[in-house]
Write an enzyme that holds these catalytic residues in place. Structure first.
Site, PDB file in Angstrom:
ATOM      1  N   VAL A 287       8.410   8.638  -1.898  1.00 26.77           N
ATOM      2  CA  VAL A 287       8.082   7.320  -2.437  1.00 26.77           C
ATOM      3  C   VAL A 287       6.590   7.087  -2.223  1.00 26.77           C
ATOM      4  CG1 VAL A 287       8.470   4.854  -2.176  1.00 26.77           C
ATOM      5  CG2 VAL A 287      10.377   6.428  -1.918  1.00 26.77           C
ATOM      6  N   THR A 288       5.921   6.671  -3.243  1.00 28.65           N
ATOM      7  CA  THR A 288       6.386   6.488  -4.606  1.00 28.65           C
ATOM      8  C   THR A 288       6.269   7.798  -5.370  1.00 28.65           C
ATOM      9  OG1 THR A 288       4.202   5.787  -5.433  1.00 28.65           O
ATOM     10  CG2 THR A 288       5.671   4.052  -4.657  1.00 28.65           C
TER      11      THR A 288
ATOM     12  N   VAL B 240       2.703   8.476  -6.923  1.00 27.52           N
ATOM     13  CA  VAL B 240       1.579   8.663  -6.008  1.00 27.52           C
ATOM     14  C   VAL B 240       1.888   9.705  -4.933  1.00 27.52           C
ATOM     15  CG1 VAL B 240       0.080   7.518  -4.319  1.00 27.52           C
ATOM     16  CG2 VAL B 240       0.747   6.320  -6.420  1.00 27.52           C
ATOM     17  N   CYS B 241       3.066   9.630  -4.336  1.00 26.52           N
ATOM     18  CA  CYS B 241       3.381  10.461  -3.171  1.00 26.52           C
ATOM     19  C   CYS B 241       4.150  11.739  -3.481  1.00 26.52           C
ATOM     20  CB  CYS B 241       4.184   9.643  -2.153  1.00 26.52           C
ATOM     21  SG  CYS B 241       3.377   8.125  -1.655  1.00 26.52           S
ATOM     22  N   MET B 242       4.812  11.815  -4.630  1.00 25.25           N
ATOM     23  CA  MET B 242       5.721  12.933  -4.893  1.00 25.25           C
ATOM     24  C   MET B 242       5.147  13.968  -5.846  1.00 25.25           C
ATOM     25  SD  MET B 242       8.809  13.980  -4.063  1.00 25.25           S
ATOM     26  CE  MET B 242       7.832  15.439  -3.794  1.00 25.25           C
TER      27      MET B 242
END
Length: 188
Positions: free
Chosen positions: A112-113, A116-118
């Site tokens: 998550v998110t 942005v993060c994955m």
């Protein structure tokens, strides 16, 4: 290209009490439920788990990892990689080293998110030669357009998309197996 328990590690990225609330595309209760299914299934089947967080000390925004993860996978929680703002988790040497140290070629990832993060760590792992399946219902973005663009970017980058129930069933292979005994109560 089915994954099996022996060649797979679970990588869970930034499932923090603050960031989880940004995932408007996946209802919070469903997101947290699916993350815990993945963690508990991994624990019950001895699948390695790598956890990471970003700026946990920013309690007003990102906050700590879900406390339920500490109960579900206490060793992974204790060894979690606390990043200090690095957006692409794969660019954090400690995180990438922890993923490599699992000794597995297949990664089941969620974060998550999603946008942005994955996306970046999933594509980075593929570029390094790992096979990656992202569990879309254990992820989420702030809006549907961002989520759909994330799916497109990951697929274009060689990442495979799946869901919680689908990846657990794939790893189980046979409900009458010991893994099935772990999974069945989690999914019902």
């Amino acid at each position: 290209m089915n994954f099996n328990i022996d060649d797979t590690a679970f990588i869970l990225i930034d499932h923090q009490v603050g960031t989880n609330t940004w995932a408007a595309t996946t209802p919070l209760e469903l997101l947290q439920r699916n993350v815990l299914i993945l963690a508990k299934f991994a624990k019950g089947t001895d699948i390695p788990v790598v956890l990471t967080s970003s700026q946990e000390d920013n309690v007003d925004v990102q906050g700590p990892l879900m406390p339920e993860l500490q109960n579900a996978v206490p060793d992974a929680f204790e060894k979690r990689i606390k990043r200090h703002g690095v957006v692409n988790a794969w660019d954090d040497p400690a995180f990438a080293a922890a993923c490599r140290a699992t000794g597995k070629k297949n990664f089941v990832m969620a974060g998550v998110t999603t946008d942005v993060c994955m996306v970046a760590p999933a594509i980075s792992a593929v570029k390094e030669g790992f096979i990656v399946k992202v569990v879309c219902d254990a992820c989420g973005s702030t809006n549907q357009i961002a989520e759909e663009m994330s799916w497109r970017r990951m697929e274009a980058g060689g990442v495979h998309l799946t869901s919680t129930n689908a990846i657990v069933a794939e790893l189980v292979g046979n409900w009458a197996s010991p893994a099935g005994a772990v999974a069945f109560p989690l999914l019902t």
